[in-house]
Design a protein around this motif. Structure first.
Motif, PDB file in Angstrom:
ATOM      1  N   CYS A   6      33.586  15.795  96.298  1.00 47.37           N
ATOM      2  CA  CYS A   6      32.834  14.604  96.099  1.00 47.37           C
ATOM      3  C   CYS A   6      32.643  14.317  94.593  1.00 47.37           C
ATOM      4  CB  CYS A   6      31.374  15.183  96.458  1.00 47.37           C
ATOM      5  SG  CYS A   6      30.193  16.365  95.374  1.00 47.37           S
ATOM      6  N   GLY A   7      33.506  14.954  93.856  1.00 47.60           N
ATOM      7  CA  GLY A   7      33.697  14.385  92.475  1.00 47.60           C
ATOM      8  C   GLY A   7      32.619  15.062  91.671  1.00 47.60           C
ATOM      9  N   MET A  32      38.191   9.346  96.148  1.00 43.84           N
ATOM     10  CA  MET A  32      37.761   8.813  94.990  1.00 43.84           C
ATOM     11  C   MET A  32      36.606   7.588  95.527  1.00 43.84           C
ATOM     12  SD  MET A  32      40.983   8.617  92.319  1.00 43.84           S
ATOM     13  CE  MET A  32      39.812   7.720  91.019  1.00 43.84           C
ATOM     14  N   THR A  33      37.071   6.899  96.170  1.00 49.47           N
ATOM     15  CA  THR A  33      35.883   5.761  96.547  1.00 49.47           C
ATOM     16  C   THR A  33      34.782   6.465  97.462  1.00 49.47           C
ATOM     17  OG1 THR A  33      37.684   4.008  96.743  1.00 49.47           O
ATOM     18  CG2 THR A  33      35.739   3.532  97.934  1.00 49.47           C
ATOM     19  N   GLY A  34      35.132   7.107  98.276  1.00 48.40           N
ATOM     20  CA  GLY A  34      34.241   7.886  99.322  1.00 48.40           C
ATOM     21  C   GLY A  34      33.159   8.472  98.427  1.00 48.40           C
ATOM     22  N   ALA A  35      33.636   9.323  97.408  1.00 48.60           N
ATOM     23  CA  ALA A  35      32.824  10.381  96.585  1.00 48.60           C
ATOM     24  C   ALA A  35      32.216   9.595  95.681  1.00 48.60           C
ATOM     25  CB  ALA A  35      33.868  11.124  95.835  1.00 48.60           C
ATOM     26  N   ASP A  36      32.546   8.315  95.026  1.00 50.59           N
ATOM     27  CA  ASP A  36      31.747   7.287  94.349  1.00 50.59           C
ATOM     28  C   ASP A  36      30.387   6.832  95.174  1.00 50.59           C
ATOM     29  OD1 ASP A  36      33.283   7.679  92.283  1.00 50.59           O
ATOM     30  OD2 ASP A  36      34.355   5.579  92.505  1.00 50.59           O
ATOM     31  N   THR A  37      30.836   6.593  96.451  1.00 53.58           N
ATOM     32  CA  THR A  37      29.713   5.944  97.432  1.00 53.58           C
ATOM     33  C   THR A  37      28.542   7.329  97.407  1.00 53.58           C
ATOM     34  OG1 THR A  37      31.236   4.732  98.645  1.00 53.58           O
ATOM     35  CG2 THR A  37      28.982   5.297  99.586  1.00 53.58           C
ATOM     36  N   VAL A  38      28.997   8.354  97.769  1.00 56.49           N
ATOM     37  CA  VAL A  38      28.121   9.610  97.823  1.00 56.49           C
ATOM     38  C   VAL A  38      27.668   9.901  96.510  1.00 56.49           C
ATOM     39  CG1 VAL A  38      28.174  12.198  98.221  1.00 56.49           C
ATOM     40  CG2 VAL A  38      29.789  10.888  99.619  1.00 56.49           C
ATOM     41  N   MET A  39      27.878  10.108  95.376  1.00 57.63           N
ATOM     42  CA  MET A  39      27.267  10.128  94.238  1.00 57.63           C
ATOM     43  C   MET A  39      26.456   8.946  93.744  1.00 57.63           C
ATOM     44  SD  MET A  39      28.265  13.029  93.523  1.00 57.63           S
ATOM     45  CE  MET A  39      27.315  13.456  92.022  1.00 57.63           C
ATOM     46  N   THR A  72      35.162  15.761 105.157  1.00 57.15           N
ATOM     47  CA  THR A  72      35.556  14.705 105.733  1.00 57.15           C
ATOM     48  C   THR A  72      34.358  13.263 105.377  1.00 57.15           C
ATOM     49  OG1 THR A  72      34.573  15.328 107.777  1.00 57.15           O
ATOM     50  CG2 THR A  72      37.007  15.555 107.480  1.00 57.15           C
ATOM     51  N   ALA A  73      33.179  13.681 105.275  1.00 60.09           N
ATOM     52  CA  ALA A  73      32.112  13.007 104.971  1.00 60.09           C
ATOM     53  C   ALA A  73      32.237  12.263 103.371  1.00 60.09           C
ATOM     54  CB  ALA A  73      30.715  13.831 104.979  1.00 60.09           C
ATOM     55  N   ALA A  74      32.585  12.992 102.678  1.00 58.64           N
ATOM     56  CA  ALA A  74      32.972  12.645 101.267  1.00 58.64           C
ATOM     57  C   ALA A  74      34.312  11.603 101.237  1.00 58.64           C
ATOM     58  CB  ALA A  74      33.453  13.732 100.229  1.00 58.64           C
ATOM     59  N   TYR A  75      35.324  11.935 102.137  1.00 60.66           N
ATOM     60  CA  TYR A  75      36.426  11.117 102.336  1.00 60.66           C
ATOM     61  C   TYR A  75      36.082   9.748 102.706  1.00 60.66           C
ATOM     62  CZ  TYR A  75      41.170   9.691 103.827  1.00 60.66           C
ATOM     63  OH  TYR A  75      42.422   9.071 103.794  1.00 60.66           O
ATOM     64  N   TYR A  76      35.164   9.746 103.575  1.00 58.29           N
ATOM     65  CA  TYR A  76      34.758   8.175 104.244  1.00 58.29           C
ATOM     66  C   TYR A  76      33.529   7.683 103.355  1.00 58.29           C
ATOM     67  CZ  TYR A  76      37.592   8.847 108.311  1.00 58.29           C
ATOM     68  OH  TYR A  76      38.773   9.305 109.187  1.00 58.29           O
ATOM     69  N   GLY A  77      33.061   8.545 102.608  1.00 64.05           N
ATOM     70  CA  GLY A  77      31.421   7.851 101.952  1.00 64.05           C
ATOM     71  C   GLY A  77      30.493   8.084 102.739  1.00 64.05           C
ATOM     72  N   ASP A  78      30.415   9.012 103.581  1.00 61.54           N
ATOM     73  CA  ASP A  78      29.122   9.330 104.476  1.00 61.54           C
ATOM     74  C   ASP A  78      28.205  10.066 103.891  1.00 61.54           C
ATOM     75  OD1 ASP A  78      27.319   9.685 106.488  1.00 61.54           O
ATOM     76  OD2 ASP A  78      28.889   9.883 108.208  1.00 61.54           O
ATOM     77  N   TYR A  79      27.448   9.499 102.996  1.00 65.67           N
ATOM     78  CA  TYR A  79      26.555  10.359 102.420  1.00 65.67           C
ATOM     79  C   TYR A  79      25.645  11.047 102.763  1.00 65.67           C
ATOM     80  CZ  TYR A  79      23.780   5.900 102.673  1.00 65.67           C
ATOM     81  OH  TYR A  79      23.272   4.908 103.075  1.00 65.67           O
ATOM     82  N   LEU A  80      24.986  10.445 104.217  1.00 66.90           N
ATOM     83  CA  LEU A  80      23.901  11.418 104.903  1.00 66.90           C
ATOM     84  C   LEU A  80      24.732  12.490 105.366  1.00 66.90           C
ATOM     85  CD1 LEU A  80      22.048   8.467 106.903  1.00 66.90           C
ATOM     86  CD2 LEU A  80      21.552  10.235 104.753  1.00 66.90           C
TER      87      LEU A  80
END
Length: 379
Positions: A133-134, A273-280, A89-97
């Motif tokens: 997270c891709g 994909m958008t969230g994973a980009d933020t995480v990565m 769910t963190a990856a989905y929302y781009g919540d990297y922390l």
């Protein structure tokens, strides 16, 4: 017996979700005894059911609340299910922390547990988190290739190894391996009636055929996958693998414009994909900061080394080898002998299961080079 997903194990696509929830609620004590996941099994099932139907907020809320109650080593297995879910769910929302916290908690279980099955389950969860997270290339390699002769934890977890291996092969272009193992992949999933993984494998095979230009075969697999979720509200398993299958996403959008479930899956895949980009991006930014300030301590290096079962010295040499430096160059950079480099790399290969510098690059990517001053101090 441990599994990374209660919902994936129990869900039957021929039943309605409400009927299944009712049955699981009635028999959850029996499942708890079989699966060794403790008294929180029903809570984690409900969290997963919410996630797979797209209610990610409810899924994250339930999982986070239950994780606070899972204290102690005896709860390591159910904690892994909850951590995998919160990581997704963190990856989905781009919540990297939140993603890093979930990943770090899984790594902590990996290194503290004395149970071989929990240890292997933690590695499997890291790989499944890598899909979200891709970062499938690194995590899949770590989970599936570190111990080449290791059999999957149990037959109920085996379908997830097949899923990770197939996605890994798709990403690196080994399409012939996917096609050559198609029968095996499906037989492993069918043996335990894991419809979720079978559904995901159909999408991967569709993408494989699209990639090879076999459009008719690809369309056939895509339609079979569509049949699994048509008329249901379960679309997140499809979304997870559709992130790696752009041709299949395009096919669905063009050929199934009236199918609400698959369109939700495509939309969720794009959000993933958008969230994973933020995480990565966050991860890469931290790596870049470490490279620009080599004298500063880089906590992620120590965590990564620990995750791989390497000492800091072994990890530093592995990083340089992955960056295509020769033994002589590594020895010069770290002020050590060439023989020390060679013996260290032998230990690294034995611990990680890779056999070459190319394998190390697949495992590590191209992270920032270690500071020679720091390495000199550690020696």
């Amino acid at each position: 017996m441990y599994v990374p997903s209660l919902f994936g194990l129990i869900h039957n696509y021929s039943q309605s979700l409400s009927t299944e929830r009712e049955q699981f609620g009635r028999f959850h004590k029996m499942y708890s005894e079989i699966l060794n996941h403790g008294e929180f099994i029903l809570d984690f099932y409900n969290a997963e059911a919410a996630y797979f139907t797209g209610d990610t907020e409810t899924a994250e809320r339930i999982a986070s609340q239950v994780l606070k109650l899972c204290i102690g080593k005896k709860y390591d297995a159910p904690r892994l299910i909850g951590l995998l879910l919160t990581g997704k769910t963190a990856a989905y929302y781009g919540d990297y922390l939140a993603f890093e916290n979930a990943e770090a908690a899984i790594v902590e279980i990996l290194h503290k547990t004395a149970e071989r099955e929990v240890y292997t389950m933690a590695r499997l969860c890291l790989a499944l988190l890598g899909i979200a997270c891709g970062n499938i290339k690194y995590n899949a390699f770590f989970a599936c290739c570190k111990d080449r002769d290791e059999i999957a934890i149990n037959r109920f977890a085996a379908p997830y190894y097949c899923l990770i291996t197939a996605l890994y092969c798709l990403v690196i272009g080994k399409t012939e391996r996917i096609l050559g193992n198609e029968v095996y992949y499906f037989s492993v999933a069918d043996e335990v009636r894991n419809g979720t993984v079978r559904h995901q494998m159909l999408i991967i095979l569709a993408e494989t055929h699209f990639l090879l230009g076999n459009d008719d075969n690809a369309a056939e697999y895509a339609k079979k996958a569509l049949g699994f979720i048509e008329g249901t509200s379960i679309f997140m398993p499809a979304a997870e693998v559709l992130t790696r299958c752009p041709r299949t996403r395009k096919y669905y959008r063009e050929n199934s414009p009236e199918n609400a479930t698959i369109l939700r899956a495509c939309a969720a895949a794009e959000k993933f994909m958008t969230g994973a980009d933020t995480v990565m991006t966050y991860k890469l930014t931290r790596l870049g900061s470490a490279e620009n300030a080599p004298s500063a301590e880089a906590p992620q290096d120590s965590a990564r080394a620990k995750q791989l079962g390497l000492t800091k010295h072994e990890y530093d040499i592995s990083v340089l080898a992955a960056r295509s430096l020769s033994n002589e160059q590594i020895a010069q950079k770290l002020s050590i002998s060439i023989d020390s480099v060679k013996s260290c790399l032998k230990r690294v290969y034995a611990k990680t299961g890779v056999r070459s510098r190319r394998g190390l690059e697949a495992l590590l990517g191209r992270p920032a080079a270690p500071s020679p001053e720091k390495n000199e101090r550690q020696r």
